[in-house]
Scaffold this active site. Structure first.
Site, PDB file in Angstrom:
ATOM      1  N   PHE A   1       5.377   6.461  -9.907  1.00 47.74           N
ATOM      2  CA  PHE A   1       4.617   6.055 -11.086  1.00 47.74           C
ATOM      3  C   PHE A   1       4.759   7.025 -12.247  1.00 47.74           C
ATOM      4  O   PHE A   1       4.760   6.633 -13.394  1.00 47.74           O
ATOM      5  CB  PHE A   1       3.131   5.946 -10.711  1.00 47.74           C
ATOM      6  CG  PHE A   1       2.811   4.671 -10.002  1.00 47.74           C
ATOM      7  CD1 PHE A   1       2.243   3.617 -10.686  1.00 47.74           C
ATOM      8  CD2 PHE A   1       3.089   4.513  -8.658  1.00 47.74           C
ATOM      9  CE1 PHE A   1       1.958   2.422 -10.048  1.00 47.74           C
ATOM     10  CE2 PHE A   1       2.797   3.333  -8.006  1.00 47.74           C
ATOM     11  CZ  PHE A   1       2.234   2.282  -8.705  1.00 47.74           C
TER      12      PHE A   1
ATOM     13  N   CYS B   1      -7.735 -12.409   3.864  1.00 44.13           N
ATOM     14  CA  CYS B   1      -8.471 -13.370   3.062  1.00 44.13           C
ATOM     15  C   CYS B   1      -9.805 -12.751   2.662  1.00 44.13           C
ATOM     16  O   CYS B   1     -10.547 -12.248   3.519  1.00 44.13           O
ATOM     17  CB  CYS B   1      -8.697 -14.659   3.840  1.00 44.13           C
ATOM     18  SG  CYS B   1      -9.827 -15.807   3.001  1.00 44.13           S
TER      19      CYS B   1
ATOM     20  N   HIS C   1      -3.742   5.091   1.010  1.00 46.91           N
ATOM     21  CA  HIS C   1      -3.841   4.043  -0.006  1.00 46.91           C
ATOM     22  C   HIS C   1      -3.486   2.663   0.547  1.00 46.91           C
ATOM     23  O   HIS C   1      -3.222   1.740  -0.222  1.00 46.91           O
ATOM     24  CB  HIS C   1      -2.962   4.399  -1.214  1.00 46.91           C
ATOM     25  CG  HIS C   1      -3.430   5.625  -1.929  1.00 46.91           C
ATOM     26  ND1 HIS C   1      -2.595   6.426  -2.686  1.00 46.91           N
ATOM     27  CD2 HIS C   1      -4.658   6.214  -1.992  1.00 46.91           C
ATOM     28  CE1 HIS C   1      -3.291   7.444  -3.191  1.00 46.91           C
ATOM     29  NE2 HIS C   1      -4.530   7.337  -2.780  1.00 46.91           N
TER      30      HIS C   1
ATOM     31  N   CYS D   1     -12.696 -15.341   4.475  1.00 48.24           N
ATOM     32  CA  CYS D   1     -12.954 -15.399   5.921  1.00 48.24           C
ATOM     33  C   CYS D   1     -12.424 -14.195   6.684  1.00 48.24           C
ATOM     34  O   CYS D   1     -12.713 -14.018   7.861  1.00 48.24           O
ATOM     35  CB  CYS D   1     -12.387 -16.685   6.512  1.00 48.24           C
ATOM     36  SG  CYS D   1     -10.573 -16.707   6.604  1.00 48.24           S
TER      37      CYS D   1
END
Length: 237
Positions: free
Chosen positions: A34, A128, A120, A131
């Site tokens: 990054f 999900c 991380h 659920c």
């Protein structure tokens, strides 16, 4: 004595090595970091990467998040380099107890390491939000738009976004391993990302090795400082 020879001697004298690594470990496998000059922070997008990769952006601009995530965060064809392979070798020999990584690319596991603490998270785990059902990375990589569960809920990668806390269990296990280590090797990280970087303060030994191409704020604490590419160093030990 050369730095590499000193590193070899320290490794020979150690039996509980912990490795703490960052993006620089994976750049030699073709995954951009990054903060380097050509890293993601220096590329132009409609929003800065640190905004896109935030919890708030994920919740409010989910489709744009996934457009960036699929293009820039999934490097599923990347292969382990000399550093990943050497660490797996040390673990197999019983010299290394843990890899603590800030990376989300799964390359340590691909190289054969077993005890990998992913501060991380990982692109390979997804769930999900409704659920809790788990999905592999193919569901994300091969789809378009917002990936959804069979129940209709949005699927979220198990990666720590800006504004999200680290997993407590992973942090605790990292602290335990670092505090019990007789040698701590830090590689490929600027040690600028907190709270992850603060974990190295738990090391109390006298074999602190720092391998990074650019200077860090911890350089003066190192018992051995090698300002070189980590893959080059590991291919020599």
């Amino acid at each position: 004595m050369s730095g590499i020879q000193k590193l070899r001697d320290m490794i020979d004298a150690s039996g509980r090595i912990v490795f703490f690594g960052g993006a620089g470990v994976s750049t030699e496998s073709g995954i951009p970091d990054f903060r380097s000059v050509d890293g993601l922070y220096h590329q132009t997008y409609r929003y800065p990467p640190e905004v896109i990769l935030s919890h708030e952006f994920f919740m409010t601009h989910t489709e744009e998040f996934y457009e960036f995530y699929r293009a820039k965060m999934l490097a599923l064809d990347a292969q382990p380099n000399a550093a990943h392979k050497k660490l797996a070798e040390w673990e197999h020999e019983g010299k290394l107890t843990a890899v603590v990584t800030q990376n989300i690319d799964g390359l340590h596991q691909k190289a054969g390491s077993k005890n990998v603490l992913e501060l991380h998270g990982s692109v390979y785990r997804n769930h999900c939000m409704n659920c809790g059902k788990s999905y592999d990375v193919k569901r994300i990589a091969e789809g378009e738009g917002i990936p959804r569960c069979s129940c209709g809920g949005v699927i979220k990668p198990d990666v720590v976004l800006y504004g999200e806390p680290l997993d407590n269990g992973t942090v605790e296990r990292s602290i335990q391993n670092i505090s019990q280590a007789d040698m701590l090797v830090i590689g490929g990280t600027s040690l600028a990302v907190y709270p992850a970087a603060g974990l190295i303060d738990y090391y109390r030994g006298d074999r602190l090795v720092l391998i990074n191409q650019s200077p860090t704020q911890y350089d003066h604490n190192a018992d051995l400082l090698l300002q070189e590419k980590i893959g080059s160093v590991f291919s020599e030990v």
